[in-house]
Enzyme design. Structure first.
Site, mmCIF file in Angstrom:
data_model
loop_
_atom_site.group_PDB
_atom_site.id
_atom_site.type_symbol
_atom_site.label_atom_id
_atom_site.label_comp_id
_atom_site.label_asym_id
_atom_site.label_seq_id
_atom_site.Cartn_x
_atom_site.Cartn_y
_atom_site.Cartn_z
ATOM 1 N N THR A 128 32.396 16.152 -54.286
ATOM 2 C CA THR A 128 32.848 16.234 -52.896
ATOM 3 C C THR A 128 31.818 17.027 -52.089
ATOM 4 O OG1 THR A 128 34.051 18.326 -53.185
ATOM 5 C CG2 THR A 128 35.264 16.280 -53.653
ATOM 6 N N ASN A 156 45.112 21.329 -49.147
ATOM 7 C CA ASN A 156 43.852 20.850 -49.698
ATOM 8 C C ASN A 156 42.622 21.491 -49.056
ATOM 9 O OD1 ASN A 156 41.989 18.651 -50.948
ATOM 10 N ND2 ASN A 156 41.707 18.394 -48.738
ATOM 11 N N TYR A 215 34.475 32.202 -53.946
ATOM 12 C CA TYR A 215 35.236 30.980 -54.209
ATOM 13 C C TYR A 215 36.213 31.174 -55.365
ATOM 14 C CZ TYR A 215 36.380 26.172 -55.378
ATOM 15 O OH TYR A 215 37.065 25.017 -55.649
ATOM 16 N N LYS A 260 40.469 31.281 -55.226
ATOM 17 C CA LYS A 260 41.347 30.326 -55.902
ATOM 18 C C LYS A 260 42.299 31.039 -56.864
ATOM 19 C CE LYS A 260 40.001 26.562 -53.898
ATOM 20 N NZ LYS A 260 40.923 25.810 -53.017
ATOM 21 N N ASP A 284 43.746 23.099 -37.808
ATOM 22 C CA ASP A 284 42.724 23.984 -38.363
ATOM 23 C C ASP A 284 43.463 25.116 -39.058
ATOM 24 O OD1 ASP A 284 40.828 25.951 -38.872
ATOM 25 O OD2 ASP A 284 39.828 25.772 -36.929
#
Length: 244
Positions: A202, A88, A167, A171, A61
């Protein structure tokens, strides 16, 4: 001790992570599926084994340092080194809300996985990667991380039309990690790059993406298998370099 090339993929039990595992397994890599859910990790490894891929699950984790350290010890004891790390694992918690409506807790939770988790895994695994003559690190980013494209109304509408703070900024921070780790490691054999898999269907986006996981994983696999004269400290999609 296993002498084949080893690759650890965080969040490797599904989506782009799993497809990257499958493609690299077909190339002869030993696949280590990092999964916070032990059962799901074992299911993913079993599925790969059914395709004659050498794979095993490792409970990991990215938000739990104890599991990261335990995973590193297991890899060291079993393999001695780590050839490739694919960071990932990630979350998208914005729910489409604009920045002014974002809750601080959502921002913190996003960074906990996407940034701090990636940093923690990279830092703990780095001594094992340094033992490899072909060390590679691939950080899953997004075209939405590009500040250049986000600030250009004439850029791809897919990117400029999205405005989710947690988000996207997480990134962008991932890309900063890539650049700064690459600077530290520039005199080593290790190559570290950010990958944009594109808008891939996904769980992260409720399977709304128009690209397949096979397409999304292609740049990940390419960066994981770069030759010795390959790039480091860069940001790529399948067509080439993306502006920061």
């Amino acid at each position: 001790m296993n002498t084949s090339k080893t690759v650890l993929i965080t969040g490797g039990n599904k989506g782009i992570g799993f497809e990257s595992a499958r493609q690299l397994g077909k190339l002869g890599f030993t696949i280590l599926i990092g999964s916070r859910d032990q059962f799901k990790g074992q299911e993913a490894a079993a599925s790969l084994k059914n395709e004659n891929i050498d794979a095993e699950a490792i409970t990991l984790d990215v938000t739990n340092l104890d599991t990261i350290q335990s995973a590193a010890k297991r890899i060291e004891d079993q393999y001695g080194s780590l050839d490739v790390l694919i960071n990932n694992a990630g979350v998208n918690l914005d729910r489409g809300l604009p920045p002014s409506q974002l809750e601080l807790t959502v921002l913190r939770d996003t960074y906990e996985t996407n940034v701090f988790g990636m940093f923690s895994v990279t830092k703990v695994m780095l001594p094992l990667i340094k033992k490899s003559p072909i060390g590679r690190i691939v950080n899953l980013s997004s075209g939405l991380a590009s500040l250049t494209l986000n600030n250009d109304p004439k850029s791809d509408a897919e990117k400029y039309g999205v405005n989710v703070l947690a988000y996207m900024s997480s990134k962008t921070a991932v890309n900063a990690l890539t650049v700064l780790f690459a600077r530290e490691l520039k005199d080593t054999a290790i190559k570290i790059n950010s990958a944009d898999p594109g808008y891939t269907a996904t769980d992260l986006n409720g399977h709304t993406g128009y690209r397949t996981v096979e397409q999304g994983a292609s740049i990940v696999v390419k960066l994981a298998t770069l030759p010795n004269d390959g790039s480091t400290g860069s940001f790529f999609d399948e067509t080439g370099v993306i502006p920061w």
